[in-house]
Enzyme design. Structure first.
Site, PDB file in Angstrom:
ATOM      1  N   ARG A 293     -15.091 -14.045  -7.417  1.00 40.62           N
ATOM      2  CA  ARG A 293     -15.073 -13.012  -6.356  1.00 40.62           C
ATOM      3  C   ARG A 293     -13.839 -13.110  -5.459  1.00 40.62           C
ATOM      4  NH1 ARG A 293     -20.531 -14.030  -6.729  1.00 40.62           N
ATOM      5  NH2 ARG A 293     -21.532 -12.291  -7.785  1.00 40.62           N
ATOM      6  N   LYS A 315      -1.648  -4.114  -4.375  1.00 42.92           N
ATOM      7  CA  LYS A 315      -2.252  -3.319  -5.456  1.00 42.92           C
ATOM      8  C   LYS A 315      -2.185  -4.124  -6.744  1.00 42.92           C
ATOM      9  CE  LYS A 315      -0.538   1.183  -4.660  1.00 42.92           C
ATOM     10  NZ  LYS A 315      -0.172   2.405  -5.390  1.00 42.92           N
ATOM     11  N   GLU A 357      14.303   1.303  -7.727  1.00 48.79           N
ATOM     12  CA  GLU A 357      13.342   1.040  -6.641  1.00 48.79           C
ATOM     13  C   GLU A 357      14.064   0.896  -5.315  1.00 48.79           C
ATOM     14  OE1 GLU A 357      10.180   1.287  -7.293  1.00 48.79           O
ATOM     15  OE2 GLU A 357      10.425   1.316  -9.473  1.00 48.79           O
ATOM     16  N   LYS A 399       8.619  -1.320   2.918  1.00 45.24           N
ATOM     17  CA  LYS A 399       7.301  -1.349   2.281  1.00 45.24           C
ATOM     18  C   LYS A 399       6.286  -2.023   3.194  1.00 45.24           C
ATOM     19  CE  LYS A 399       4.482  -1.644  -1.588  1.00 45.24           C
ATOM     20  NZ  LYS A 399       4.275  -1.757  -3.012  1.00 45.24           N
ATOM     21  N   GLU A 409      -3.647   3.216   0.852  1.00 43.78           N
ATOM     22  CA  GLU A 409      -3.031   4.418   0.311  1.00 43.78           C
ATOM     23  C   GLU A 409      -3.874   5.667   0.556  1.00 43.78           C
ATOM     24  OE1 GLU A 409      -0.889   3.979  -3.426  1.00 43.78           O
ATOM     25  OE2 GLU A 409      -1.345   6.051  -3.897  1.00 43.78           O
ATOM     26  N   ARG A 413       1.288   5.714   2.574  1.00 44.15           N
ATOM     27  CA  ARG A 413       1.663   4.851   1.444  1.00 44.15           C
ATOM     28  C   ARG A 413       1.928   5.656   0.177  1.00 44.15           C
ATOM     29  NH1 ARG A 413      -0.973  -0.958  -0.338  1.00 44.15           N
ATOM     30  NH2 ARG A 413       0.368  -1.245  -2.136  1.00 44.15           N
ATOM     31  N   ASN A 417       5.205   6.695  -3.940  1.00 42.73           N
ATOM     32  CA  ASN A 417       5.150   7.222  -5.302  1.00 42.73           C
ATOM     33  C   ASN A 417       6.298   8.176  -5.593  1.00 42.73           C
ATOM     34  OD1 ASN A 417       2.819   5.838  -6.030  1.00 42.73           O
ATOM     35  ND2 ASN A 417       1.528   7.355  -5.033  1.00 42.73           N
ATOM     36  N   HIS A 420       7.490   9.015  -9.052  1.00 48.18           N
ATOM     37  CA  HIS A 420       6.544   8.426  -9.988  1.00 48.18           C
ATOM     38  C   HIS A 420       5.673   9.441 -10.718  1.00 48.18           C
ATOM     39  CE1 HIS A 420       7.934   4.750  -8.252  1.00 48.18           C
ATOM     40  NE2 HIS A 420       7.138   4.017  -9.006  1.00 48.18           N
ATOM     41  N   HIS A 424       6.114   8.191 -14.238  1.00 45.64           N
ATOM     42  CA  HIS A 424       5.018   7.627 -15.036  1.00 45.64           C
ATOM     43  C   HIS A 424       4.806   8.428 -16.315  1.00 45.64           C
ATOM     44  CE1 HIS A 424       2.630   5.246 -11.765  1.00 45.64           C
ATOM     45  NE2 HIS A 424       3.570   4.524 -12.339  1.00 45.64           N
ATOM     46  N   HIS A 436      10.714   1.452 -16.800  1.00 46.67           N
ATOM     47  CA  HIS A 436      10.058   2.029 -15.621  1.00 46.67           C
ATOM     48  C   HIS A 436      11.090   2.556 -14.617  1.00 46.67           C
ATOM     49  CE1 HIS A 436       6.966   2.509 -12.572  1.00 46.67           C
ATOM     50  NE2 HIS A 436       7.747   1.856 -11.730  1.00 46.67           N
TER      51      HIS A 436
END
Ligand SMILES: NC(=O)c1ccc[n+]([C@@H]2O[C@H](COP(=O)([O-])OP(=O)(O)OC[C@H]3O[C@@H](n4cnc5c(N)ncnc54)[C@H](O)[C@@H]3O)[C@@H](O)[C@H]2O)c1
Length: 530
Positions: A293, A315, A357, A399, A409, A413, A417, A420, A424, A436
């Protein structure tokens, strides 16, 4: 110390030594010193104790906030000893973190009680003679505020010079803080910082066992060295090395980590460190968030993308045949060590792809950041360590600010993206053969062209973004990848809300917005049809 050092703020409960240490550091470095309580007393012509008694705590906090703002605005004071409760004002605390270096001094309650003694001049102790209970209560109440700092420094049993050395080191280095209350962590950026892993594990409360997750390309030398550093600090370091690349970002890899951990007999006090790119970081973070957990997690990112983006923000996750990152959790790391030495073994194409990035972060950040990238484009392309570390620092700071405002998000946030939505999709449509970062660069070009067609960006901004990406060595030719397969992935994108896709649209640097676009319109806007 650099030319113009940022102010150093010393915080901590009463008795932690803020004034004594502040004075010592200021005289050692020959910079000016302000004791906030003393400044308030001088300006108000009354003792703090008296203001508290006569006007109440809220009024005292107001005066304290105004005085602190003035000291900040004057800009002369370099070392500032705050009051014990100054940082309980969230906005003020965040300003200290952004404007300077905020260090919390700590000591066990009994030691604090011994140091403050009777303390007739300490307003919050004057509530009664239950000094210990009062202090313990205050520390608990303020735990989240005290935790948001560049470093928490222990003072018990240490000579003042040794404490000063440690504080000055933090001041010089100025890690980036991700302020999330008691889950606050720091991103340390520089050559050789990965060697600190043992100390950081201990500070995170990790005992005995640590899993070191990496991939075959990173194993030698970075993951091995990480295990050696951990072992030197007394840890049993268990290696888990996965096949490299996006195709490995699967449940099977997560299972491999889970099984290695369980076979090693980990417990709740064990830790997991991901040494590698974004794939290893996302997988390691997911495994750490689910093992027993949740166990403590640290990141040692080894690609540019991982340093400026995926290692910060919590994330985690893995891909499914239906799309990327569809299963995941939020699990913040306890520390991030961005060792720029690791970039030296990165294949050139991979390193250049990571510059996308940096470009993305700079465009979100604003004019100064974009101008710095334009100036340093060639050096960045060649991997010069100084400009690279500086650009990483700026991008991580951006960031960190966004994550602090919107951890889950639900708002700002989402801006991260940028590039993206189509990035993506192109990456997926290429069967993940397209890197990427290259996909994100192309995705940014499409995004700003859409923004232009919708009147949010002008031609000059679009041309400038393309010039920057090109100068960084990135591709700016999305057209030939805008095929049926790419659009199929766009429409399956998880950000789709009903028949609309939320697209991040860049305008001028620092002026990016999120715009829902109907799927039916998106293809036309991307292709530039009328
Ligand atoms: N969690 C987040 O917030 C977040 C944000 C952005 C991206 N991501 C994820 O990050 C992933 C992309 O990350 P990436 O670009 O780092 O890919 P990656 O992890 O696949 O690394 C790229 C390649 O470089 C190799 N490599 C890594 N470090 C190296 C080094 N120092 N020397 C030599 N080789 C090295 C890897 O083995 C791999 O082959 C994607 O899965 C993406 O979804 C996550």
């Amino acid at each position: 110390m650099s030319e113009d050092p940022p102010p150093l703020f010393l915080s901590g409960p009463m008795g932690s030594g803020k004034s004594t240490l502040g004075r010592a550091i200021a005289s050692r470095l020959r910079v000016s010193f302000v004791d906030l309580d003393a400044r308030i007393e001088a300006e108000q012509g009354a003792m703090v104790m008296q203001i508290f008694k006569e006007c109440g705590e809220p009024e005292f906090r107001r005066i304290e906030r105004e005085t602190a703002e003035r000291v900040l605005a004057e800009g002369r004071a370099k070392v500032i000893a705050l009051g014990g409760g100054t940082v309980t004002d969230r906005a003020l605390r965040r300003r200290f973190l952004e404007r300077g270096v905020l260090v919390t001094l700590r000591a066990p309650v009994d030691e604090l009680v011994r140091r403050v003694g009777g303390a007739a001049d300490r307003p919050l102790l004057a509530r009664g003679d239950q000094a210990r209970a009062v202090l313990a209560g205050l520390i608990e109440e303020r735990a989240a505020a005290y935790a948001e700092c560049h470093a928490a420094v222990e003072t018990e049993g240490r000579a003042i010079d040794a404490i000063a050395d440690e504080v000055i080191r933090v001041w010089r280095e100025r890690p980036v803080v991700v302020p999330l209350g008691e889950r606050t962590y720091r991103v340390e950026i520089g050559a050789g910082v990965a060697a600190r892993v043992g100390v950081r594990l201990a500070q995170a409360g990790v005992e005995r066992t640590v899993l070191v997750v990496s991939d075959w390309n990173v194993e030698e030398p970075w993951a091995r060295r990480c295990r050696e550093h951990a072992a030197a600090a007394g840890y049993r370091a268990i290696p888990v090395s996965l096949p490299p690349g996006e195709p490995s970002k699967t449940l099977a890899s997560v299972e491999a980590i889970w099984d290695a951990a369980l076979e090693a007999g980990i417990d709740r006090a064990s830790g997991l460190v991901a040494v590698g790119g974004g794939v290893v970081g996302d997988l390691g973070g997911f495994a750490a968030s689910t093992l027993l957990r949740g166990i403590a997690f640290g990141q040692i990112p080894t690609t540019l993308l991982a340093m400026v983006d995926s290692s910060v923000g919590g994330k985690t996750g893995f891909d499914r045949p239906q799309g990327k990152n569809l299963i995941g959790t939020f699990h913040q790391p306890r520390f991030v060590l961005c060792d720029v030495d690791a970039l030296s073994t990165l294949e050139r194409g991979e390193r250049i792809a990571g510059l996308a990035e940096l470009a993305k972060a700079a465009w979100l950040d604003g004019e100064d950041a974009v101008a710095a990238l334009e100036r340093d484009a060639e050096a960045l392309r060649e991997g010069a360590p100084g400009p690279t570390a500086e650009a990483i620092r700026r991008a991580v700071a951006l960031k960190a600010r966004i994550v602090a405002e919107d951890e889950r998000e639900r708002g700002r946030r989402e801006l991260l993206n940028l590039g993206h939505t189509f990035g993506h999709a192109m990456e997926a449509a290429s069967g993940f053969r397209m890197r990427h970062g290259e996909a994100v660069a192309r995705g940014m070009v499409i995004a700003i062209r859409i923004a232009q067609r919708l009147g949010h960006a002008d031609g000059a901004a679009a041309a400038r973004l393309e010039r920057l990406l090109e100068a960084l060595g990135l591709p700016i030719d999305p057209e030939r990848h805008l095929d049926a397969a790419t659009f199929a992935f766009v429409s399956a994108d998880k950000k789709r809300a009903g028949a609309e896709v939320r697209v991040v649209l860049p305008g001028a640097p620092g002026d990016t917005r999120i715009h829902p676009i109907r799927l039916a319109d998106l293809e036309r806007l991307a292709l530039g049809g009328g």
